[in-house]
Structure formats: C-alpha cells, structure tokens
Design an enzyme around this catalytic site. Structure first.
Site, PDB file in Angstrom:
ATOM      1  N   GLU A 192      16.485  -7.576  65.113  1.00 41.08           N
ATOM      2  CA  GLU A 192      17.189  -8.726  64.521  1.00 41.08           C
ATOM      3  C   GLU A 192      17.618  -9.711  65.606  1.00 41.08           C
ATOM      4  O   GLU A 192      17.541 -10.928  65.417  1.00 41.08           O
ATOM      5  CB  GLU A 192      18.412  -8.231  63.742  1.00 41.08           C
ATOM      6  CG  GLU A 192      18.027  -7.445  62.496  1.00 41.08           C
ATOM      7  CD  GLU A 192      19.213  -6.749  61.824  1.00 41.08           C
ATOM      8  OE1 GLU A 192      20.357  -6.881  62.317  1.00 41.08           O
ATOM      9  OE2 GLU A 192      18.986  -6.077  60.805  1.00 41.08           O
ATOM     10  N   HIS A 216      26.911  -9.649  57.597  1.00 42.64           N
ATOM     11  CA  HIS A 216      25.858  -8.675  57.883  1.00 42.64           C
ATOM     12  C   HIS A 216      26.121  -8.055  59.249  1.00 42.64           C
ATOM     13  O   HIS A 216      26.505  -8.748  60.186  1.00 42.64           O
ATOM     14  CB  HIS A 216      24.482  -9.354  57.921  1.00 42.64           C
ATOM     15  CG  HIS A 216      23.442  -8.522  58.605  1.00 42.64           C
ATOM     16  ND1 HIS A 216      22.802  -7.475  57.971  1.00 42.64           N
ATOM     17  CD2 HIS A 216      22.974  -8.533  59.876  1.00 42.64           C
ATOM     18  CE1 HIS A 216      21.976  -6.892  58.832  1.00 42.64           C
ATOM     19  NE2 HIS A 216      22.061  -7.522  59.994  1.00 42.64           N
ATOM     20  N   LYS A 248      28.163 -14.784  56.658  1.00 40.80           N
ATOM     21  CA  LYS A 248      27.255 -15.334  55.653  1.00 40.80           C
ATOM     22  C   LYS A 248      27.829 -16.590  54.988  1.00 40.80           C
ATOM     23  O   LYS A 248      29.021 -16.895  55.131  1.00 40.80           O
ATOM     24  CB  LYS A 248      26.963 -14.245  54.604  1.00 40.80           C
ATOM     25  CG  LYS A 248      26.225 -13.022  55.173  1.00 40.80           C
ATOM     26  CD  LYS A 248      25.868 -12.052  54.054  1.00 40.80           C
ATOM     27  CE  LYS A 248      25.104 -10.850  54.585  1.00 40.80           C
ATOM     28  NZ  LYS A 248      24.642  -9.967  53.487  1.00 40.80           N
ATOM     29  N   ASN A 259      28.519 -11.020  49.933  1.00 40.92           N
ATOM     30  CA  ASN A 259      29.234  -9.966  50.667  1.00 40.92           C
ATOM     31  C   ASN A 259      29.605 -10.315  52.106  1.00 40.92           C
ATOM     32  O   ASN A 259      29.746  -9.433  52.946  1.00 40.92           O
ATOM     33  CB  ASN A 259      28.465  -8.649  50.582  1.00 40.92           C
ATOM     34  CG  ASN A 259      27.067  -8.775  51.141  1.00 40.92           C
ATOM     35  OD1 ASN A 259      26.680  -9.821  51.627  1.00 40.92           O
ATOM     36  ND2 ASN A 259      26.322  -7.693  51.091  1.00 40.92           N
ATOM     37  N   TYR A 290      15.154  -9.542  56.036  1.00 38.99           N
ATOM     38  CA  TYR A 290      15.288  -8.584  54.933  1.00 38.99           C
ATOM     39  C   TYR A 290      13.936  -8.022  54.490  1.00 38.99           C
ATOM     40  O   TYR A 290      13.795  -7.564  53.348  1.00 38.99           O
ATOM     41  CB  TYR A 290      16.015  -9.230  53.751  1.00 38.99           C
ATOM     42  CG  TYR A 290      17.524  -9.343  53.932  1.00 38.99           C
ATOM     43  CD1 TYR A 290      18.269  -8.297  54.486  1.00 38.99           C
ATOM     44  CD2 TYR A 290      18.214 -10.487  53.534  1.00 38.99           C
ATOM     45  CE1 TYR A 290      19.638  -8.394  54.660  1.00 38.99           C
ATOM     46  CE2 TYR A 290      19.599 -10.593  53.700  1.00 38.99           C
ATOM     47  CZ  TYR A 290      20.300  -9.545  54.260  1.00 38.99           C
ATOM     48  OH  TYR A 290      21.658  -9.632  54.410  1.00 38.99           O
TER      49      TYR A 290
HETATM   50  P1  ATP Z   1      23.369  -6.386  55.057  1.00 38.91           P
HETATM   51  O1  ATP Z   1      21.983  -5.892  55.414  1.00 38.91           O
HETATM   52  O2  ATP Z   1      23.377  -7.813  54.561  1.00 38.91           O
HETATM   53  O3  ATP Z   1      24.350  -6.113  56.144  1.00 38.91           O
HETATM   54  P2  ATP Z   1      23.832  -3.959  53.604  1.00 38.91           P
HETATM   55  O4  ATP Z   1      23.165  -3.298  54.770  1.00 38.91           O
HETATM   56  O5  ATP Z   1      25.206  -3.495  53.216  1.00 38.91           O
HETATM   57  O6  ATP Z   1      23.890  -5.530  53.800  1.00 38.91           O
HETATM   58  P3  ATP Z   1      21.324  -3.765  52.197  1.00 38.91           P
HETATM   59  O7  ATP Z   1      20.991  -2.589  51.346  1.00 38.91           O
HETATM   60  O8  ATP Z   1      20.658  -3.893  53.530  1.00 38.91           O
HETATM   61  O9  ATP Z   1      22.912  -3.845  52.314  1.00 38.91           O
HETATM   62  O10 ATP Z   1      20.999  -5.079  51.329  1.00 38.91           O
HETATM   63  C1  ATP Z   1      20.762  -6.332  51.941  1.00 38.91           C
HETATM   64  C2  ATP Z   1      21.393  -7.437  51.108  1.00 38.91           C
HETATM   65  O11 ATP Z   1      20.749  -7.508  49.836  1.00 38.91           O
HETATM   66  C3  ATP Z   1      22.866  -7.183  50.777  1.00 38.91           C
HETATM   67  O12 ATP Z   1      23.728  -7.676  51.795  1.00 38.91           O
HETATM   68  C4  ATP Z   1      23.031  -7.967  49.508  1.00 38.91           C
HETATM   69  O13 ATP Z   1      23.192  -9.363  49.767  1.00 38.91           O
HETATM   70  C5  ATP Z   1      21.703  -7.758  48.829  1.00 38.91           C
HETATM   71  N1  ATP Z   1      21.748  -6.593  47.909  1.00 38.91           N
HETATM   72  C6  ATP Z   1      21.676  -5.292  48.252  1.00 38.91           C
HETATM   73  N2  ATP Z   1      21.747  -4.484  47.176  1.00 38.91           N
HETATM   74  C7  ATP Z   1      21.864  -5.306  46.115  1.00 38.91           C
HETATM   75  C8  ATP Z   1      21.971  -5.113  44.705  1.00 38.91           C
HETATM   76  N3  ATP Z   1      21.966  -3.884  44.174  1.00 38.91           N
HETATM   77  N4  ATP Z   1      22.086  -6.209  43.930  1.00 38.91           N
HETATM   78  C9  ATP Z   1      22.080  -7.439  44.440  1.00 38.91           C
HETATM   79  N5  ATP Z   1      21.979  -7.714  45.762  1.00 38.91           N
HETATM   80  C10 ATP Z   1      21.864  -6.674  46.583  1.00 38.91           C
HETATM   81 MG    MG Z   2      21.283  -3.924  55.565  1.00 41.47          MG
END
Ligand code: ATP
Ligand code: MG
Length: 157
Positions: free
Chosen positions: A127, A116, A10, A113, A50
């Site tokens: 995806e 992904h 990212k 973070n 997303y």
């Molecule tokens: P990714 O899908 O990016 O690999 P993930 O699967 O760990 O991450 P998801 O729950 O799919 O987490 O959330 C997608 C993205 O949305 C996260 O990577 C983060 O950038 C953002 N996000 C998720 N939860 C929160 C939150 N509580 N507050 C702020 N941003 C969030």
């Molecule tokens: Mg995710």
C-alpha cells in the site's frame, strides 16, 4: 521490528472535521509520522488498493465512497505498529466497534468508517508503494524516542 503502516483518513472523517482528533490519537500513542499527503484518490488507485475485495458485493460502493471527496494519506512508523494501529482503529464499522477505538468512538455508520490501516506488514509495504514515492518518506529521529520505545529501564550501576 520497526514497521510502517499506511493510514488513510477517509472522506467521511475529513468532511466531519475529525482529522485532528484522529491524528492526535496516533501522535499520543507515540507513533512517528514519516509521510503525508492530502488528495482526492483517483479511482484507479482505490481499485488497486481494495483489489482483494474486487468480487465482493461492497466493492463498487466502497470505491465510490473512497473517491467521493479528499482523504489524508499518511505513513506512521513504530515497532509493531501495524497490529497496534488496527487495534486502535477497531472493527470495520462504528456501529459494532468497541468504545475506545477510533471507529467505536467517532462513528456509527454501517457504510462509512473514517479510517484505513494496513492489516499486515506485507500489505503495508504494497500500500505504501502504491500511494507514495520513496522520496516522499522522511527519515528523521524523534528526540523522545528513548522514552517512547525503550523496553525496560536499565538497572542503576
Ligand atoms: P479498511 O481496509 O478500509 O481498513 P477493514 O480492513 O476494516 O477496512 P475490509 O474487510 O478490508 O475492512 O473492507 C474494506 C472496506 O470495504 C471497508 O473499509 C468498508 O468501507 C467496505 N466494506 C467492508 N465490508 C463491507 C460490508 N459488509 N458492507 C459494505 N461495505 C463494506
Ligand atoms: Mg482492510
């Protein structure tokens, strides 16, 4: 079964010069790189990527973050790699992710973070289709595959 997973290094990881260290972890584990492209992801694609989160309060900030600067998109392949890579990545934010994971070792943000990884073989398929054309995926053999992927050593005859 051989699986593919979509990895996005990212914008924060690119800006923080962590691309090489993150790729090293995936390479060192023995995963096979089959596609890569470096791009600033258009908002339309991030919104699709997303889409499952479109009603969550963090959707808009997450889209803004992902479109703010370039990312490195890759497809990696190995048997069971979807779960394996999710375990290597760690939980969603670095401040709570386990040490030893990518997010746990390289970040402490509650917003950015680093990486992904697809969360299931089905989402990986969707995806990959969203970000890559079939002819951008390279079919080849790794010469050390028998050492990497053999399940057991054959008994001596
Ligand atoms: P990714 O899908 O990016 O690999 P993930 O699967 O760990 O991450 P998801 O729950 O799919 O987490 O959330 C997608 C993205 O949305 C996260 O990577 C983060 O950038 C953002 N996000 C998720 N939860 C929160 C939150 N509580 N507050 C702020 N941003 C969030
Ligand atoms: Mg995710």
């Amino acid at each position: 079964m051989t699986e593919r997973t979509l990895i996005i290094i990212k914008p924060d990881a690119v800006q923080r010069h962590l691309v090489g260290q993150i790729i090293s972890r995936l390479e060192g584990k023995g995963l096979k790189l089959v596609a890569a492209k470096f791009m600033q992801i258009p908002e339309k694609l991030v919104r699709q990527h997303y889409a499952a989160h479109k009603d969550k309060p963090f959707f808009a900030p997450a889209v803004k973050f992902m479109t703010s600067a370039p990312s490195l998109l890759m497809i990696w392949e190995a048997e069971g790699c979807v779960d394996m890579v999710r375990r290597m990545i760690g939980s969603t934010f670095g401040y709570e992710a386990q040490p030893g994971t990518i997010r746990g070792d390289f970040g402490c943000s509650q917003r950015y973070n680093l990486i992904h990884g697809s969360d299931s073989p089905e989402s990986a398929r969707d995806e990959i289709e969203l970000f890559f054309e079939p002819d951008e995926i390279v079919d080849y053999e790794l010469s050390d595959a028998p050492w990497l992927y053999s399940k057991r050593i054959s008994p001596k005859k």
